[in-house]
Design an enzyme around this catalytic site. Structure first.
Site, PDB file in Angstrom:
ATOM      1  N   TYR A  37     -21.558  13.687  21.391  1.00 50.01           N
ATOM      2  CA  TYR A  37     -21.270  15.111  21.599  1.00 50.01           C
ATOM      3  C   TYR A  37     -21.531  15.441  23.069  1.00 50.01           C
ATOM      4  O   TYR A  37     -21.277  14.634  23.946  1.00 50.01           O
ATOM      5  CB  TYR A  37     -22.093  15.937  20.611  1.00 50.01           C
ATOM      6  CG  TYR A  37     -21.588  17.342  20.419  1.00 50.01           C
ATOM      7  CD1 TYR A  37     -20.255  17.590  20.107  1.00 50.01           C
ATOM      8  CD2 TYR A  37     -22.445  18.429  20.559  1.00 50.01           C
ATOM      9  CE1 TYR A  37     -19.784  18.873  19.948  1.00 50.01           C
ATOM     10  CE2 TYR A  37     -21.984  19.728  20.388  1.00 50.01           C
ATOM     11  CZ  TYR A  37     -20.656  19.940  20.085  1.00 50.01           C
ATOM     12  OH  TYR A  37     -20.191  21.216  19.929  1.00 50.01           O
ATOM     13  N   LYS A  92      -5.084  11.469  -4.057  1.00 50.62           N
ATOM     14  CA  LYS A  92      -4.140  10.810  -3.150  1.00 50.62           C
ATOM     15  C   LYS A  92      -4.880  10.287  -1.921  1.00 50.62           C
ATOM     16  O   LYS A  92      -4.616   9.165  -1.453  1.00 50.62           O
ATOM     17  CB  LYS A  92      -3.065  11.812  -2.733  1.00 50.62           C
ATOM     18  CG  LYS A  92      -1.800  11.213  -2.163  1.00 50.62           C
ATOM     19  CD  LYS A  92      -1.065  10.391  -3.211  1.00 50.62           C
ATOM     20  CE  LYS A  92       0.298   9.942  -2.747  1.00 50.62           C
ATOM     21  NZ  LYS A  92       1.369  10.824  -3.164  1.00 50.62           N
TER      22      LYS A  92
END
Length: 383
Positions: A37, A92
């Site tokens: 970060y 899915k």
């Protein structure tokens, strides 16, 4: 509630979701935090700002697919809304990861407005390497896919259409070998002129299998018929070469192949008996257009369904993980018909000729080697 439904519900209650986000970077020290970060992350941001293509190298985008629905055609349940469609989209995504090692994220968009849906997907497309449209009702799905392909710089693929078409074509390639029929001379009847039926017809015509006859609830679709949606109208000019009219039963007389993407119990053994040693693919779920034993009773040479409890399951999981894996690896901007044809032949090739039989024309849906074979074939055909 049957046993599988009860056990599935128990699984969903226990897991509270079938996918999760897992960090690929360890964050255990101050230095780790600085690299993952701020302040370190600013440099990859600047690199991408200067060169958009680096978004494929410096983020997970090249391995990430959005699985997107509006909830209007969820399985056989119809328009049940985006929230109720979430279990299917999660499922899915789980299949993408399990079978293709492709990360996928479910997105359920709460609108029936085509413009709003297209704009929403366009605006988020820069986060992903591909867009998998799922369970969107026809005929809106045709326009949505077309428009998104025009405005997005990543492949947009409606699996209900093209995934079904590719796996069906793969099964047909091998069924022809078993029955010694001739590609190009086939009479192919497709019942169901929605998303899947139109895509199957389009691909089979493109591959030159023979004369395709498309049927809907009113019977045989013929050039000049009134009330056809855009997809059906386009197909009417390249199907039904002899401009036939009549019922599904009429269409099946002398047919070599039946493909069902409609609803259960529409075909009888007597109808199959009028076919030419028929290759019968009744794929309606959960109840096929004709049960396999009845089709065989009517004289079918080969039967394949969408169900896992019968031989020759025609399952899209053989297609979409590999197609997207190949497209992502090649940084493809769209998935073309030639890539679909390559995928169909790749799937068919996984059953060696000496192992082909009336009950073995398509790889198992659980065969995890399929995705890599399909991915290579697709990547080799990226324009």
């Amino acid at each position: 509630m049957d046993d599988i439904s009860r056990r599935s519900l128990e699984l969903h209650e226990r897991l509270q979701g079938k996918i999760e986000v897992v960090s690929r970077a360890k964050v255990e020290t101050v230095e780790d935090l600085s690299l993952v970060y701020t302040p370190g992350v600013a440099e990859p941001c600047r690199q991408i700002q200067a060169d958009y293509q680096k978004s494929w190298e410096l983020t997970r985008r090249s391995h990430l697919v959005a699985v997107i629905t509006d909830g209007t055609a969820i399985l056989g349940l119809g328009d049940i809304g985006p929230a109720a469609g979430m279990p299917v989209m999660e499922g899915k995504c789980a299949l993408f990861k399990e079978f293709g090692d492709v990360d996928a994220f479910p997105i359920c968009v709460d609108t029936h407005d085509t413009d709003e849906f297209v704009r929403t997907v366009q605006l988020i497309s820069k986060s992903f390497g591909g867009i998998n449209l799922e369970d969107i009702a026809a005929p809106r799905c045709f326009e949505i896919e077309r428009r998104l392909q025009e405005v997005c710089d990543v492949p947009v693929f409606h699996d209900d259409q093209h995934g079904t078409a590719v796996v069906l074509a793969a099964a047909l390639i091998n069924a022809i070998k078993v029955t010694h029929k001739q590609t190009g001379d086939l009479r192919i009847v497709i019942n169901g002129a929605g998303a899947a039926g139109c895509a199957i017809a389009t691909l089979l015509v493109h591959m030159g299998f023979g004369n395709v006859i498309l049927c809907d609830v009113n019977g045989i679709i013929c050039e000049g018929d009134e009330g056809l949606h855009a997809g059906q109208e386009a197909l009417s000019h390249v199907t039904n070469a002899d401009h036939e009219h009549g019922t599904l039963a009429d269409a099946l007389k002398g047919a070599d192949v039946f493909v069902g993407v409609s609803r259960g119990n529409l075909v009888t053994p007597e109808m199959v008996s009028t076919m030419n040693e028929g290759i019968v693919f009744p794929m309606a779920n959960p109840v096929p257009e004709i049960m396999p034993d009845k089709a065989l009773e009517g004289g079918a040479a080969i039967v394949g369904t969408g169900r896992s409890d019968f031989p020759n399951q025609i399952n899209n999981v053989l297609v979409f993980p590999g197609i997207f894996k190949g497209a992502l690896q090649a940084h493809a901007k769209r998935i073309t018909e030639e890539m679909e044809v390559a995928a169909a032949h790749a799937i068919a090739s996984l059953i060696p000729d000496e192992e082909l039989s009336p009950t073995n024309i398509i790889p198992s849906a659980l065969n995890k080697s399929v995705a890599d074979v399909v991915a290579k074939a697709v990547a080799d055909h990226v324009e």
